[in-house]
Design a protein around this motif. Structure first.
Motif, PDB file in Angstrom:
ATOM      1  N   VAL A 117      13.305  -1.159  -1.663  1.00 56.81           N
ATOM      2  CA  VAL A 117      13.239  -2.130  -2.755  1.00 56.81           C
ATOM      3  C   VAL A 117      12.076  -3.089  -2.508  1.00 56.81           C
ATOM      4  O   VAL A 117      11.273  -3.363  -3.405  1.00 56.81           O
ATOM      5  N   PHE A 118      11.960  -3.579  -1.273  1.00 59.35           N
ATOM      6  CA  PHE A 118      10.859  -4.479  -0.929  1.00 59.35           C
ATOM      7  C   PHE A 118       9.514  -3.756  -1.024  1.00 59.35           C
ATOM      8  O   PHE A 118       8.551  -4.305  -1.562  1.00 59.35           O
ATOM      9  N   LEU A 119       9.438  -2.541  -0.523  1.00 54.52           N
ATOM     10  CA  LEU A 119       8.176  -1.799  -0.572  1.00 54.52           C
ATOM     11  C   LEU A 119       7.748  -1.526  -2.015  1.00 54.52           C
ATOM     12  O   LEU A 119       6.557  -1.609  -2.337  1.00 54.52           O
ATOM     13  N   ALA A 120       8.700  -1.228  -2.883  1.00 53.66           N
ATOM     14  CA  ALA A 120       8.382  -1.027  -4.302  1.00 53.66           C
ATOM     15  C   ALA A 120       7.857  -2.331  -4.909  1.00 53.66           C
ATOM     16  O   ALA A 120       6.887  -2.326  -5.678  1.00 53.66           O
ATOM     17  N   ALA A 121       8.477  -3.438  -4.541  1.00 53.25           N
ATOM     18  CA  ALA A 121       8.034  -4.737  -5.038  1.00 53.25           C
ATOM     19  C   ALA A 121       6.629  -5.059  -4.539  1.00 53.25           C
ATOM     20  O   ALA A 121       5.799  -5.597  -5.282  1.00 53.25           O
ATOM     21  N   LEU A 122       6.358  -4.726  -3.289  1.00 55.69           N
ATOM     22  CA  LEU A 122       5.022  -4.959  -2.743  1.00 55.69           C
ATOM     23  C   LEU A 122       3.989  -4.124  -3.512  1.00 55.69           C
ATOM     24  O   LEU A 122       2.888  -4.605  -3.797  1.00 55.69           O
ATOM     25  N   GLY A 123       4.366  -2.923  -3.882  1.00 54.65           N
ATOM     26  CA  GLY A 123       3.495  -2.098  -4.718  1.00 54.65           C
ATOM     27  C   GLY A 123       3.279  -2.724  -6.087  1.00 54.65           C
ATOM     28  O   GLY A 123       2.166  -2.708  -6.615  1.00 54.65           O
ATOM     29  N   ASP A 124       4.340  -3.288  -6.663  1.00 59.47           N
ATOM     30  CA  ASP A 124       4.212  -3.976  -7.956  1.00 59.47           C
ATOM     31  C   ASP A 124       3.236  -5.142  -7.844  1.00 59.47           C
ATOM     32  O   ASP A 124       2.385  -5.349  -8.709  1.00 59.47           O
ATOM     33  N   VAL A 125       3.372  -5.911  -6.770  1.00 60.89           N
ATOM     34  CA  VAL A 125       2.494  -7.069  -6.570  1.00 60.89           C
ATOM     35  C   VAL A 125       1.046  -6.613  -6.393  1.00 60.89           C
ATOM     36  O   VAL A 125       0.127  -7.207  -6.965  1.00 60.89           O
ATOM     37  N   ALA A 126       0.843  -5.553  -5.634  1.00 64.83           N
ATOM     38  CA  ALA A 126      -0.508  -5.030  -5.443  1.00 64.83           C
ATOM     39  C   ALA A 126      -1.107  -4.584  -6.778  1.00 64.83           C
ATOM     40  O   ALA A 126      -2.280  -4.849  -7.063  1.00 64.83           O
ATOM     41  N   ARG A 127      -0.297  -3.943  -7.607  1.00 61.47           N
ATOM     42  CA  ARG A 127      -0.788  -3.540  -8.931  1.00 61.47           C
ATOM     43  C   ARG A 127      -1.112  -4.760  -9.783  1.00 61.47           C
ATOM     44  O   ARG A 127      -2.106  -4.780 -10.500  1.00 61.47           O
ATOM     45  N   ALA A 128      -0.268  -5.799  -9.698  1.00 59.79           N
ATOM     46  CA  ALA A 128      -0.497  -7.015 -10.479  1.00 59.79           C
ATOM     47  C   ALA A 128      -1.785  -7.712 -10.061  1.00 59.79           C
ATOM     48  O   ALA A 128      -2.514  -8.254 -10.889  1.00 59.79           O
ATOM     49  N   LYS A 129      -2.068  -7.697  -8.773  1.00 58.70           N
ATOM     50  CA  LYS A 129      -3.283  -8.336  -8.256  1.00 58.70           C
ATOM     51  C   LYS A 129      -4.516  -7.456  -8.441  1.00 58.70           C
ATOM     52  O   LYS A 129      -5.638  -7.941  -8.370  1.00 58.70           O
ATOM     53  N   GLY A 130      -4.297  -6.163  -8.647  1.00 64.01           N
ATOM     54  CA  GLY A 130      -5.402  -5.220  -8.822  1.00 64.01           C
ATOM     55  C   GLY A 130      -5.550  -4.346  -7.600  1.00 64.01           C
ATOM     56  O   GLY A 130      -5.971  -4.821  -6.545  1.00 64.01           O
ATOM     57  N   MET A 131      -5.191  -3.077  -7.735  1.00 67.47           N
ATOM     58  CA  MET A 131      -5.219  -2.156  -6.609  1.00 67.47           C
ATOM     59  C   MET A 131      -6.600  -2.042  -5.988  1.00 67.47           C
ATOM     60  O   MET A 131      -6.723  -1.955  -4.774  1.00 67.47           O
ATOM     61  N   THR A 132      -7.631  -2.056  -6.795  1.00 68.54           N
ATOM     62  CA  THR A 132      -8.985  -1.938  -6.262  1.00 68.54           C
ATOM     63  C   THR A 132      -9.306  -3.121  -5.365  1.00 68.54           C
ATOM     64  O   THR A 132      -9.849  -2.954  -4.262  1.00 68.54           O
ATOM     65  N   GLU A 133      -8.945  -4.315  -5.811  1.00 71.28           N
ATOM     66  CA  GLU A 133      -9.196  -5.524  -5.021  1.00 71.28           C
ATOM     67  C   GLU A 133      -8.383  -5.508  -3.725  1.00 71.28           C
ATOM     68  O   GLU A 133      -8.889  -5.850  -2.658  1.00 71.28           O
ATOM     69  N   ILE A 134      -7.130  -5.095  -3.797  1.00 71.89           N
ATOM     70  CA  ILE A 134      -6.276  -5.037  -2.606  1.00 71.89           C
ATOM     71  C   ILE A 134      -6.813  -3.980  -1.643  1.00 71.89           C
ATOM     72  O   ILE A 134      -6.827  -4.189  -0.426  1.00 71.89           O
ATOM     73  N   ALA A 135      -7.269  -2.861  -2.166  1.00 75.40           N
ATOM     74  CA  ALA A 135      -7.844  -1.819  -1.311  1.00 75.40           C
ATOM     75  C   ALA A 135      -9.067  -2.355  -0.559  1.00 75.40           C
ATOM     76  O   ALA A 135      -9.213  -2.121   0.646  1.00 75.40           O
ATOM     77  N   LYS A 136      -9.924  -3.098  -1.250  1.00 77.01           N
ATOM     78  CA  LYS A 136     -11.096  -3.689  -0.592  1.00 77.01           C
ATOM     79  C   LYS A 136     -10.680  -4.648   0.519  1.00 77.01           C
ATOM     80  O   LYS A 136     -11.230  -4.616   1.613  1.00 77.01           O
ATOM     81  N   LYS A 137      -9.723  -5.508   0.213  1.00 76.82           N
ATOM     82  CA  LYS A 137      -9.296  -6.521   1.182  1.00 76.82           C
ATOM     83  C   LYS A 137      -8.601  -5.918   2.398  1.00 76.82           C
ATOM     84  O   LYS A 137      -8.674  -6.470   3.489  1.00 76.82           O
ATOM     85  N   THR A 138      -7.902  -4.810   2.207  1.00 77.42           N
ATOM     86  CA  THR A 138      -7.175  -4.193   3.321  1.00 77.42           C
ATOM     87  C   THR A 138      -8.023  -3.182   4.083  1.00 77.42           C
ATOM     88  O   THR A 138      -7.673  -2.801   5.200  1.00 77.42           O
ATOM     89  N   GLY A 139      -9.096  -2.719   3.455  1.00 74.76           N
ATOM     90  CA  GLY A 139      -9.908  -1.679   4.082  1.00 74.76           C
ATOM     91  C   GLY A 139      -9.335  -0.285   3.883  1.00 74.76           C
ATOM     92  O   GLY A 139      -9.803   0.679   4.478  1.00 74.76           O
TER      93      GLY A 139
END
Length: 96
Positions: free
Chosen positions: A36-58
């Motif tokens: 449930v938490f991991l799905a929510a974290l995915g939702d948040v990443a999508r809300a913030k923009g997956m491309t941006e999160i991918a850049k920030k995480t490497g």
């Protein structure tokens, strides 16, 4: 006869500010099912923009999607990196 329209619910549509994101993650972290938490974290990443999160995480976008999909078992380092990228950190407190 009345017609009922059903729409798919996507929490991403409501994760439009940092306070909402923090409350959403806190609520899902309380669920005994870690998915449930991991799905929510995915939702948040999508809300913030997956491309941006991918850049920030490497991580690559595809790797990020795979790590946060249902049934995935992401590494702790990945979860921690995504949390940092979305601007959230976990804290702990003593339970009485």
């Amino acid at each position: 006869m009345n017609t009922v329209t059903i729409r798919n619910f996507d929490p991403v549509n409501y994760l439009d500010n940092d306070e909402m994101i923090v409350e959403y993650l806190k609520a899902t972290a309380e669920d005994p099912n870690p998915e449930v938490f991991l799905a929510a974290l995915g939702d948040v990443a999508r809300a913030k923009g997956m491309t941006e999160i991918a850049k920030k995480t490497g991580l690559g976008r595809e790797s990020l999607y795979k790590a946060l999909r249902p049934g995935a078992h992401p590494r702790y380092e990945t979860v921690k990196a995504v949390l940092k990228a979305v601007g959230v950190e976990m804290t702990f407190k003593e339970v009485s």
